[in-house]
Design a protein around this motif. Structure first.
Motif, PDB file in Angstrom:
ATOM      1  N   GLY A  69      28.910  -4.516 -24.643  1.00 45.52           N
ATOM      2  CA  GLY A  69      29.072  -4.567 -25.786  1.00 45.52           C
ATOM      3  C   GLY A  69      29.948  -4.901 -26.597  1.00 45.52           C
ATOM      4  O   GLY A  69      31.286  -6.089 -26.079  1.00 45.52           O
ATOM      5  N   SER A  70      30.864  -3.688 -27.775  1.00 45.48           N
ATOM      6  CA  SER A  70      32.412  -4.650 -28.221  1.00 45.48           C
ATOM      7  C   SER A  70      33.800  -4.039 -27.005  1.00 45.48           C
ATOM      8  O   SER A  70      33.724  -2.200 -26.738  1.00 45.48           O
ATOM      9  CB  SER A  70      32.911  -3.904 -29.709  1.00 45.48           C
ATOM     10  N   PHE A  71      35.170  -4.200 -27.000  1.00 44.19           N
ATOM     11  CA  PHE A  71      35.829  -3.749 -26.117  1.00 44.19           C
ATOM     12  C   PHE A  71      37.560  -4.111 -26.857  1.00 44.19           C
ATOM     13  O   PHE A  71      37.429  -4.968 -27.656  1.00 44.19           O
ATOM     14  CB  PHE A  71      35.678  -4.685 -24.773  1.00 44.19           C
ATOM     15  N   LEU A  72      38.397  -3.289 -26.886  1.00 47.12           N
ATOM     16  CA  LEU A  72      39.346  -3.206 -27.377  1.00 47.12           C
ATOM     17  C   LEU A  72      40.653  -3.221 -26.963  1.00 47.12           C
ATOM     18  O   LEU A  72      40.167  -1.992 -25.901  1.00 47.12           O
ATOM     19  CB  LEU A  72      39.282  -2.229 -28.680  1.00 47.12           C
ATOM     20  N   ALA A  85      36.899  -9.498 -19.759  1.00 44.49           N
ATOM     21  CA  ALA A  85      36.015  -7.854 -20.400  1.00 44.49           C
ATOM     22  C   ALA A  85      34.688  -8.945 -20.483  1.00 44.49           C
ATOM     23  O   ALA A  85      33.702  -9.226 -20.785  1.00 44.49           O
ATOM     24  CB  ALA A  85      36.635  -7.128 -21.251  1.00 44.49           C
ATOM     25  N   ALA A  86      35.542 -10.344 -21.616  1.00 49.01           N
ATOM     26  CA  ALA A  86      34.406 -11.159 -22.238  1.00 49.01           C
ATOM     27  C   ALA A  86      33.636 -11.518 -21.891  1.00 49.01           C
ATOM     28  O   ALA A  86      32.538 -12.226 -21.757  1.00 49.01           O
ATOM     29  CB  ALA A  86      35.483 -11.931 -23.231  1.00 49.01           C
ATOM     30  N   LEU A  87      34.164 -12.305 -20.056  1.00 46.61           N
ATOM     31  CA  LEU A  87      33.587 -13.307 -19.776  1.00 46.61           C
ATOM     32  C   LEU A  87      32.819 -11.931 -18.741  1.00 46.61           C
ATOM     33  O   LEU A  87      31.672 -12.739 -18.490  1.00 46.61           O
ATOM     34  CB  LEU A  87      34.790 -13.646 -18.295  1.00 46.61           C
ATOM     35  N   ALA A  88      32.653 -10.959 -18.708  1.00 47.65           N
ATOM     36  CA  ALA A  88      32.252 -10.470 -18.000  1.00 47.65           C
ATOM     37  C   ALA A  88      30.875 -10.040 -18.816  1.00 47.65           C
ATOM     38  O   ALA A  88      29.819  -9.156 -18.381  1.00 47.65           O
ATOM     39  CB  ALA A  88      32.554  -9.113 -17.346  1.00 47.65           C
ATOM     40  N   GLY A  89      30.457 -10.324 -20.148  1.00 47.98           N
ATOM     41  CA  GLY A  89      29.307 -10.095 -21.061  1.00 47.98           C
ATOM     42  C   GLY A  89      30.195  -9.268 -21.863  1.00 47.98           C
ATOM     43  O   GLY A  89      29.042  -8.857 -22.391  1.00 47.98           O
ATOM     44  N   CYS A  90      30.959  -8.896 -22.184  1.00 47.43           N
ATOM     45  CA  CYS A  90      31.285  -7.946 -23.303  1.00 47.43           C
ATOM     46  C   CYS A  90      30.856  -8.740 -24.812  1.00 47.43           C
ATOM     47  O   CYS A  90      31.754 -10.086 -25.086  1.00 47.43           O
ATOM     48  CB  CYS A  90      33.429  -7.371 -23.466  1.00 47.43           C
ATOM     49  N   ASP A  91      30.433  -8.206 -25.826  1.00 44.58           N
ATOM     50  CA  ASP A  91      30.719  -9.332 -26.649  1.00 44.58           C
ATOM     51  C   ASP A  91      31.266  -9.870 -28.305  1.00 44.58           C
ATOM     52  O   ASP A  91      31.336 -11.058 -28.755  1.00 44.58           O
ATOM     53  CB  ASP A  91      28.718  -9.663 -27.458  1.00 44.58           C
ATOM     54  N   ARG A  92      32.037  -8.780 -28.139  1.00 45.83           N
ATOM     55  CA  ARG A  92      33.048  -8.962 -29.783  1.00 45.83           C
ATOM     56  C   ARG A  92      34.290  -7.854 -28.962  1.00 45.83           C
ATOM     57  O   ARG A  92      34.456  -7.213 -27.251  1.00 45.83           O
ATOM     58  CB  ARG A  92      32.655  -8.000 -30.214  1.00 45.83           C
ATOM     59  N   VAL A 130      44.359  -3.599 -36.544  1.00 48.92           N
ATOM     60  CA  VAL A 130      42.367  -3.614 -36.433  1.00 48.92           C
ATOM     61  C   VAL A 130      42.057  -2.912 -37.413  1.00 48.92           C
ATOM     62  O   VAL A 130      42.663  -2.239 -38.581  1.00 48.92           O
ATOM     63  CB  VAL A 130      42.101  -2.137 -35.290  1.00 48.92           C
ATOM     64  N   GLY A 131      40.934  -3.523 -37.789  1.00 43.96           N
ATOM     65  CA  GLY A 131      40.042  -3.474 -39.439  1.00 43.96           C
ATOM     66  C   GLY A 131      39.772  -1.661 -39.813  1.00 43.96           C
ATOM     67  O   GLY A 131      39.407  -1.529 -38.461  1.00 43.96           O
ATOM     68  N   ALA A 132      40.166  -1.131 -40.580  1.00 45.44           N
ATOM     69  CA  ALA A 132      39.541   0.307 -41.150  1.00 45.44           C
ATOM     70  C   ALA A 132      38.161   0.282 -40.711  1.00 45.44           C
ATOM     71  O   ALA A 132      37.488  -0.308 -41.140  1.00 45.44           O
ATOM     72  CB  ALA A 132      39.615   0.532 -42.920  1.00 45.44           C
ATOM     73  N   GLY A 133      37.534   1.652 -40.272  1.00 45.81           N
ATOM     74  CA  GLY A 133      36.479   1.490 -40.040  1.00 45.81           C
ATOM     75  C   GLY A 133      35.958   1.006 -38.368  1.00 45.81           C
ATOM     76  O   GLY A 133      34.291   0.923 -38.032  1.00 45.81           O
ATOM     77  N   GLU A 134      36.368  -0.081 -37.996  1.00 46.73           N
ATOM     78  CA  GLU A 134      36.429  -0.662 -36.649  1.00 46.73           C
ATOM     79  C   GLU A 134      36.384   0.810 -35.597  1.00 46.73           C
ATOM     80  O   GLU A 134      36.426   1.107 -35.505  1.00 46.73           O
ATOM     81  CB  GLU A 134      37.206  -2.272 -36.375  1.00 46.73           C
ATOM     82  N   ARG A 135      34.745   0.204 -35.238  1.00 46.67           N
ATOM     83  CA  ARG A 135      35.157   1.233 -33.943  1.00 46.67           C
ATOM     84  C   ARG A 135      34.208   0.206 -32.248  1.00 46.67           C
ATOM     85  O   ARG A 135      33.696  -0.448 -32.297  1.00 46.67           O
ATOM     86  CB  ARG A 135      33.370   1.724 -34.524  1.00 46.67           C
ATOM     87  N   PHE A 136      34.733   0.636 -31.009  1.00 47.65           N
ATOM     88  CA  PHE A 136      34.273  -0.495 -29.933  1.00 47.65           C
ATOM     89  C   PHE A 136      33.439   0.511 -29.259  1.00 47.65           C
ATOM     90  O   PHE A 136      33.988   2.030 -29.147  1.00 47.65           O
ATOM     91  CB  PHE A 136      35.131  -0.853 -29.671  1.00 47.65           C
ATOM     92  N   GLU A 137      33.168   0.271 -28.155  1.00 47.21           N
ATOM     93  CA  GLU A 137      32.244   0.834 -26.995  1.00 47.21           C
ATOM     94  C   GLU A 137      33.192   0.659 -26.352  1.00 47.21           C
ATOM     95  O   GLU A 137      33.405   2.001 -25.412  1.00 47.21           O
ATOM     96  CB  GLU A 137      31.348  -0.075 -26.419  1.00 47.21           C
TER      97      GLU A 137
END
Length: 237
Positions: A69-72, A85-92, A130-137
């Motif tokens: 999923g997503s990673f911050l 993290a992106a190369l390992a599969g995180c889509d955002r 980071v944008g308001a309301g953004e959430r990450f796995e």
């Protein structure tokens, strides 16, 4: 090492290591090549970045990385963790750093590894960009765990990668990171026994948080042996 006794040595290391160990602009870590810009923390001068990858399961091509999923990433530096993290599969993947040179460096390595469309590098303090309301796995910070006196003022952006005056950034991360996490996700903090763990736990308690150790690893840095721990920040109910 607790307290502020070790901060002067950490600042000296930050000033002595503006580029990679051999003076080049490219270094190799975890089987991949990376660009390095002046004024950015150089992973070649310390094993902590590689250990961070091992603790997250991102070493060896990310075969043991179980987060999707997503990673911050906060404090991305060269972007090694965020890119991996992106190369390992995180889509955002979103990576922030207060140091403009580090943001450029992260973006440069995203381009090097073909991730321009999946990785966004933003300049600002912790969660500010980071944008308001953004959430990450997953929310992750390999913190600047060395405690500096509360009144210390940074003389260069690279110092921010090494020390945190009064643990102001740590307090804010402990307070705000869980609120950036999507349901079922995790807020992670990598810390070292060179930092003041007693103070960190006290700050966590004041913020209504508990630190749950997930993984530990010891390494040698110069003449000293240190331990790095990956913690999950849990909200007290």
């Amino acid at each position: 090492m607790t307290g502020t006794a070790g901060f002067a040595g950490s600042l000296a290391r930050s000033r002595a290591t503006p580029t990679s160990a051999d003076g080049s602009r490219v270094f190799t870590l975890a089987g991949r090549e990376w660009d390095l810009l002046d004024g950015v923390f150089a992973p070649t001068h310390s094993a902590t970045t590689l250990v961070a990858m091992q603790l997250l399961g991102l070493a060896d091509g990310g075969q043991d990385f179980h987060r999707r999923g997503s990673f911050l990433e906060i404090g991305s530096g060269t972007g090694v963790i965020a890119v991996s993290a992106a190369l390992a599969g995180c889509d955002r993947v979103v990576a922030t750093d207060i140091n403009p040179a580090a943001v450029r460096n992260t973006a440069l390595n995203a381009r090097r590894h073909g991730l321009t469309g999946r990785l966004t590098a933003l300049q600002g303090d912790l969660f500010d960009p980071v944008g308001a309301g953004e959430r990450f796995e997953t929310v992750y910070w390999h913190s600047n765990y060395v405690l500096a006196p509360a009144g210390y003022r940074y003389e260069a952006d690279i110092e921010r990668a090494y020390v945190d005056p009064g643990y102001r950034a740590h307090r804010r991360y402990l307070s705000e990171a869980p609120g950036m996490v999507a349901p079922g996700g995790a807020a992670l903090l990598q810390f070292s026994d060179r930092g003041d763990l007693e103070l960190l736990r006290r700050l966590a308690d004041e913020c209504g948080r508990t630190l749950r150790p997930l993984h530990r690893r010891r390494l040698r840095e110069g003449d000293a042996e240190i331990e790095l721990t990956l913690y999950e920040i849990c909200v007290n109910r």
